[in-house]
Design a protein around this motif. Structure first.
Motif, short mmCIF file in Angstrom:
data_model
loop_
_atom_site.label_atom_id
_atom_site.label_comp_id
_atom_site.label_asym_id
_atom_site.label_seq_id
_atom_site.Cartn_x
_atom_site.Cartn_y
_atom_site.Cartn_z
N ARG A 7 0.97 -1.13 0.13
CA ARG A 7 -0.17 0.13 -0.12
C ARG A 7 0.84 1.16 -0.08
O ARG A 7 0.45 2.36 -0.81
N ALA A 8 1.82 1.34 0.67
CA ALA A 8 2.78 2.44 0.89
C ALA A 8 3.45 3.00 -0.59
O ALA A 8 3.43 3.96 -0.74
N GLU A 9 3.73 1.77 -1.25
CA GLU A 9 4.48 1.98 -2.32
C GLU A 9 3.50 2.54 -3.63
O GLU A 9 3.91 2.86 -4.67
N THR A 10 2.17 2.09 -3.55
CA THR A 10 1.33 2.51 -4.61
C THR A 10 0.41 3.49 -4.25
O THR A 10 -0.46 3.73 -4.89
N MET A 11 0.48 4.06 -3.12
CA MET A 11 -0.47 4.94 -2.45
C MET A 11 -0.24 6.46 -3.35
O MET A 11 0.71 7.04 -3.40
N ALA A 12 -1.36 6.94 -4.04
CA ALA A 12 -1.34 8.22 -4.62
C ALA A 12 -2.26 9.08 -3.73
O ALA A 12 -2.74 9.08 -2.90
N THR A 13 -1.32 10.41 -3.88
CA THR A 13 -1.67 11.55 -2.93
C THR A 13 -2.05 12.65 -3.75
O THR A 13 -1.65 12.74 -5.00
N GLU A 14 -2.46 13.68 -3.50
CA GLU A 14 -2.76 14.82 -4.10
C GLU A 14 -2.54 16.11 -3.23
O GLU A 14 -2.80 16.13 -1.88
N LYS A 15 -1.71 16.98 -3.79
CA LYS A 15 -1.17 18.40 -3.08
C LYS A 15 -1.24 19.30 -3.86
O LYS A 15 -0.41 19.22 -4.73
N LEU A 16 -1.79 20.63 -3.59
CA LEU A 16 -1.89 21.75 -4.36
C LEU A 16 -2.40 21.37 -5.77
O LEU A 16 -1.87 22.25 -6.60
N GLY A 17 -3.15 20.41 -5.93
CA GLY A 17 -3.89 20.18 -7.41
C GLY A 17 -3.02 19.22 -8.32
O GLY A 17 -3.24 18.75 -9.30
N ILE A 18 -1.81 18.75 -7.61
CA ILE A 18 -0.84 17.79 -8.25
C ILE A 18 -0.98 16.55 -7.70
O ILE A 18 -0.95 16.19 -6.50
N LYS A 19 -1.32 15.39 -8.72
CA LYS A 19 -1.53 14.09 -8.35
C LYS A 19 -0.06 13.19 -8.36
O LYS A 19 0.45 13.48 -9.31
N ILE A 20 0.44 12.72 -7.35
CA ILE A 20 1.61 12.04 -7.23
C ILE A 20 1.42 10.33 -6.77
O ILE A 20 0.77 10.28 -5.69
N GLU A 21 1.67 9.43 -7.57
CA GLU A 21 1.86 8.25 -7.07
C GLU A 21 3.30 7.76 -7.07
O GLU A 21 4.01 7.77 -8.12
N ARG A 22 3.69 7.41 -5.94
CA ARG A 22 5.17 7.21 -5.80
C ARG A 22 5.40 5.60 -5.76
O ARG A 22 4.70 4.68 -5.48
N ASN A 23 6.17 5.34 -6.69
CA ASN A 23 6.71 4.01 -6.98
C ASN A 23 5.49 3.14 -7.51
O ASN A 23 5.15 2.08 -7.19
N PRO A 24 4.63 3.42 -8.72
CA PRO A 24 3.54 2.67 -9.10
C PRO A 24 4.08 1.30 -9.56
O PRO A 24 5.41 1.04 -9.97
N PRO A 25 3.50 0.14 -9.45
CA PRO A 25 3.76 -1.00 -9.98
C PRO A 25 4.01 -0.99 -11.63
O PRO A 25 3.42 -0.22 -12.17
N GLU A 29 7.22 18.22 -3.85
CA GLU A 29 8.29 17.61 -4.39
C GLU A 29 8.27 16.57 -5.07
O GLU A 29 7.59 15.80 -4.41
N ILE A 30 8.93 16.22 -6.15
CA ILE A 30 8.71 15.16 -6.96
C ILE A 30 10.28 14.46 -7.39
O ILE A 30 11.19 15.29 -7.48
N GLY A 31 10.43 13.02 -7.46
CA GLY A 31 11.58 12.63 -7.85
C GLY A 31 11.49 11.41 -8.64
O GLY A 31 10.47 10.99 -8.84
N PRO A 32 12.70 10.57 -8.55
CA PRO A 32 12.58 9.33 -9.41
C PRO A 32 11.52 8.41 -8.82
O PRO A 32 11.37 7.96 -7.70
N GLY A 33 10.85 7.69 -9.84
CA GLY A 33 9.73 6.94 -9.47
C GLY A 33 8.53 7.32 -9.25
O GLY A 33 7.67 6.53 -9.09
N ASP A 34 8.29 8.57 -9.38
CA ASP A 34 6.96 9.38 -9.26
C ASP A 34 6.22 9.45 -10.65
O ASP A 34 7.02 9.87 -11.44
N LEU A 35 5.04 9.10 -10.41
CA LEU A 35 4.21 9.23 -11.64
C LEU A 35 3.08 10.40 -11.11
O LEU A 35 2.46 10.19 -10.19
N VAL A 36 3.42 11.59 -11.89
CA VAL A 36 2.65 12.71 -11.58
C VAL A 36 1.63 13.27 -12.57
O VAL A 36 1.87 13.24 -13.78
N GLU A 37 0.50 13.78 -12.15
CA GLU A 37 -0.35 14.36 -13.08
C GLU A 37 -0.51 15.86 -12.70
O GLU A 37 -0.84 16.31 -11.51
#
Length: 149
Positions: free
Chosen positions: A49-67, A119-127
């Motif tokens: 769950r931690a690796e695939t959890m998507a969050t939204e902050k300030l209108g930006i959606k981030i999924e860290r380390n999606p499968p 803040e975004i970095g390697p492995g982030d899927l961002v919208e």
């Protein structure tokens, strides 16, 4: 309605959830006994769950380390690539962008949010939503796949 208070002297059973019981003594909390199969089930479930959890902050959606299965489903590896050296620049999204960072570190400051950033970095899927105006502050060179809708 207030929830009932449980003191550290009251035995608590978590066997229905984890197969464990808390000790009744306040000095024995470190001796909590959790069966190995319950520890493994809990730890691996949390990690997934931690690796695939998507969050939204300030209108930006981030999924860290999606499968990898999600990246394949989206066709991320076939998207065009873009990169840039460390720099700071304004950007406006004229269409929704989805990107996958392979390398880099960026702080994105959406307009209208003061000093708040994402803040975004390697492995982030961002919208990024269509119409967003922001400033990109690239501290580590970026290499990413991107797609505009």
């Amino acid at each position: 309605m207030a929830s009932p208070m449980i003191t550290n002297r009251t035995p608590i059973s978590c066997s229905l959830l984890f197969g464990a019981s808390f000790p009744s003594s306040s000095s024995s909390l470190s001796s909590l006994q959790i069966p190995a199969r319950a520890r493994n089930r809990r730890a691996s479930g949390f990690r997934i769950r931690a690796e695939t959890m998507a969050t939204e902050k300030l209108g930006i959606k981030i999924e860290r380390n999606p499968p990898e299965s999600k990246l394949a489903e989206l066709g991320v590896r076939q998207w065009p690539k873009w990169g840039c050296a460390p720099s700071k620049f304004p950007w406006t999204y004229t269409a929704k962008e989805t990107c996958y960072l392979l390398e880099g570190k960026v702080k994105v400051y959406p307009d209208g949010h003061g000093d708040e950033f994402v803040e975004i970095g390697p492995g982030d899927l961002v919208e990024f939503p269509k119409g967003m105006k922001c400033t990109w502050d690239v501290s580590v060179a970026v290499d990413k796949h991107y797609n505009f809708d």
